[in-house]
Design a protein around this motif. Sequence first.
Motif, PDB file in Angstrom:
ATOM      1  N   GLN A 282       1.330  11.371   7.473  1.00  0.00           N
ATOM      2  CA  GLN A 282       0.577  10.015   6.223  1.00  0.00           C
ATOM      3  C   GLN A 282      -0.741  11.805   6.404  1.00  0.00           C
ATOM      4  O   GLN A 282      -1.320  12.258   7.018  1.00  0.00           O
ATOM      5  CB  GLN A 282       0.589   9.734   7.397  1.00  0.00           C
TER       6      GLN A 282
ATOM      7  N   ARG B 295      -3.625   8.810   1.905  1.00  0.00           N
ATOM      8  CA  ARG B 295      -2.815   8.175   0.591  1.00  0.00           C
ATOM      9  C   ARG B 295      -1.113   8.086   1.177  1.00  0.00           C
ATOM     10  O   ARG B 295      -0.745   6.824   0.169  1.00  0.00           O
ATOM     11  CB  ARG B 295      -3.777   8.167  -0.563  1.00  0.00           C
ATOM     12  N   ASP B 296      -0.992   9.200   1.306  1.00  0.00           N
ATOM     13  CA  ASP B 296       0.760   9.194   1.253  1.00  0.00           C
ATOM     14  C   ASP B 296       1.308   9.509   2.185  1.00  0.00           C
ATOM     15  O   ASP B 296       0.793   9.882   3.493  1.00  0.00           O
ATOM     16  CB  ASP B 296       0.924  10.681   0.262  1.00  0.00           C
TER      17      ASP B 296
ATOM     18  N   GLU C 126       4.240  12.353   3.223  1.00  0.00           N
ATOM     19  CA  GLU C 126       5.674  13.582   3.055  1.00  0.00           C
ATOM     20  C   GLU C 126       6.961  13.145   4.373  1.00  0.00           C
ATOM     21  O   GLU C 126       5.874  13.215   5.476  1.00  0.00           O
ATOM     22  CB  GLU C 126       4.356  14.500   3.825  1.00  0.00           C
TER      23      GLU C 126
ATOM     24  N   LEU D 177       0.688   2.610   1.956  1.00  0.00           N
ATOM     25  CA  LEU D 177       0.073   4.202   1.262  1.00  0.00           C
ATOM     26  C   LEU D 177       1.078   4.017   0.429  1.00  0.00           C
ATOM     27  O   LEU D 177       1.463   3.043  -0.181  1.00  0.00           O
ATOM     28  CB  LEU D 177       0.807   4.878   2.045  1.00  0.00           C
ATOM     29  N   LYS D 178       0.657   4.277  -0.584  1.00  0.00           N
ATOM     30  CA  LYS D 178       1.016   5.009  -1.777  1.00  0.00           C
ATOM     31  C   LYS D 178       2.062   5.162  -3.138  1.00  0.00           C
ATOM     32  O   LYS D 178       2.464   4.835  -4.050  1.00  0.00           O
ATOM     33  CB  LYS D 178      -0.887   5.522  -2.713  1.00  0.00           C
ATOM     34  N   ALA D 179       1.957   6.473  -1.914  1.00  0.00           N
ATOM     35  CA  ALA D 179       3.329   7.976  -2.621  1.00  0.00           C
ATOM     36  C   ALA D 179       4.122   7.924  -1.454  1.00  0.00           C
ATOM     37  O   ALA D 179       3.486   7.857  -0.527  1.00  0.00           O
ATOM     38  CB  ALA D 179       2.665   8.679  -3.540  1.00  0.00           C
TER      39      ALA D 179
ATOM     40  N   VAL E 160       5.811  11.677  -0.741  1.00  0.00           N
ATOM     41  CA  VAL E 160       5.745  13.683  -0.998  1.00  0.00           C
ATOM     42  C   VAL E 160       6.959  13.638  -0.516  1.00  0.00           C
ATOM     43  O   VAL E 160       6.988  13.775   0.806  1.00  0.00           O
ATOM     44  CB  VAL E 160       4.430  13.901  -1.542  1.00  0.00           C
TER      45      VAL E 160
ATOM     46  N   ARG F 170       6.538  13.245  -5.826  1.00  0.00           N
ATOM     47  CA  ARG F 170       5.986  12.223  -5.769  1.00  0.00           C
ATOM     48  C   ARG F 170       6.813  11.363  -6.110  1.00  0.00           C
ATOM     49  O   ARG F 170       7.108  11.280  -7.402  1.00  0.00           O
ATOM     50  CB  ARG F 170       4.881  12.914  -5.925  1.00  0.00           C
TER      51      ARG F 170
ATOM     52  N   THR G 175       5.795   7.478  -6.352  1.00  0.00           N
ATOM     53  CA  THR G 175       4.531   6.142  -6.994  1.00  0.00           C
ATOM     54  C   THR G 175       5.272   5.409  -6.101  1.00  0.00           C
ATOM     55  O   THR G 175       6.521   4.727  -6.193  1.00  0.00           O
ATOM     56  CB  THR G 175       3.528   6.195  -7.719  1.00  0.00           C
TER      57      THR G 175
END
Length: 193
Positions: A72, A75-76, A78, A109-111, A113, A144, A146
């Motif tokens: 983490q 914002r993302d 993984e 979280l936004k995305a 990845v 990615r 979103t």
Amino acid sequence: MAIIPLYLPRDRLALESHFAALGIEDLRNRFCGSIRPEIVSQYIDQLSVTGVPTYGIFNPGHALVAVCQLGQSERDLEVGLTVLPTYRRQGLARALLSRSASYARARGLKALVIHCLADNTPMLSLARRIGMRVENSHGEVDGRLTLRAGTALDFWTEIAYDQEGIADSVMRSWQFAAQMVVGGVASIQGSGT
């Protein structure tokens, strides 16, 4: 097969066995390059330090057949995935990605990845199927996806997922313990004592 949170040190042997069952090419794809067994062991040691969960799927024989490690950022989220060869193309990786998306949305979280080698065809195929935007750069790929904004339902769904995973984990532990006891009794009876 349920998605279960993995905990160290309890699940260390299962994780080691899972990675040991992967071929050299699978490990290369997962870790984006050649890797020695001692590096895998160090990697497993670091999983509990991050505070971000690792999820697994066990087969009925209690073997760990699919693993999803999360990393983490601010914002993302993984995602790193491995699935044993005989369990591929059964939707396990997609289920783990879905679980990861739920985890991410519930935490704002936004995305999602991924980072993989450009020749990791299975991961790239999965990434494209779920709608990830994929960018290739110097032999490596970043994907990615979103995520929509999380809702109260996502929060409560995440709690339900966690409870289900804990229940499955406890049941798996009890089944394993029962097998050990039954196996111990059978070996004692077989020895004539």
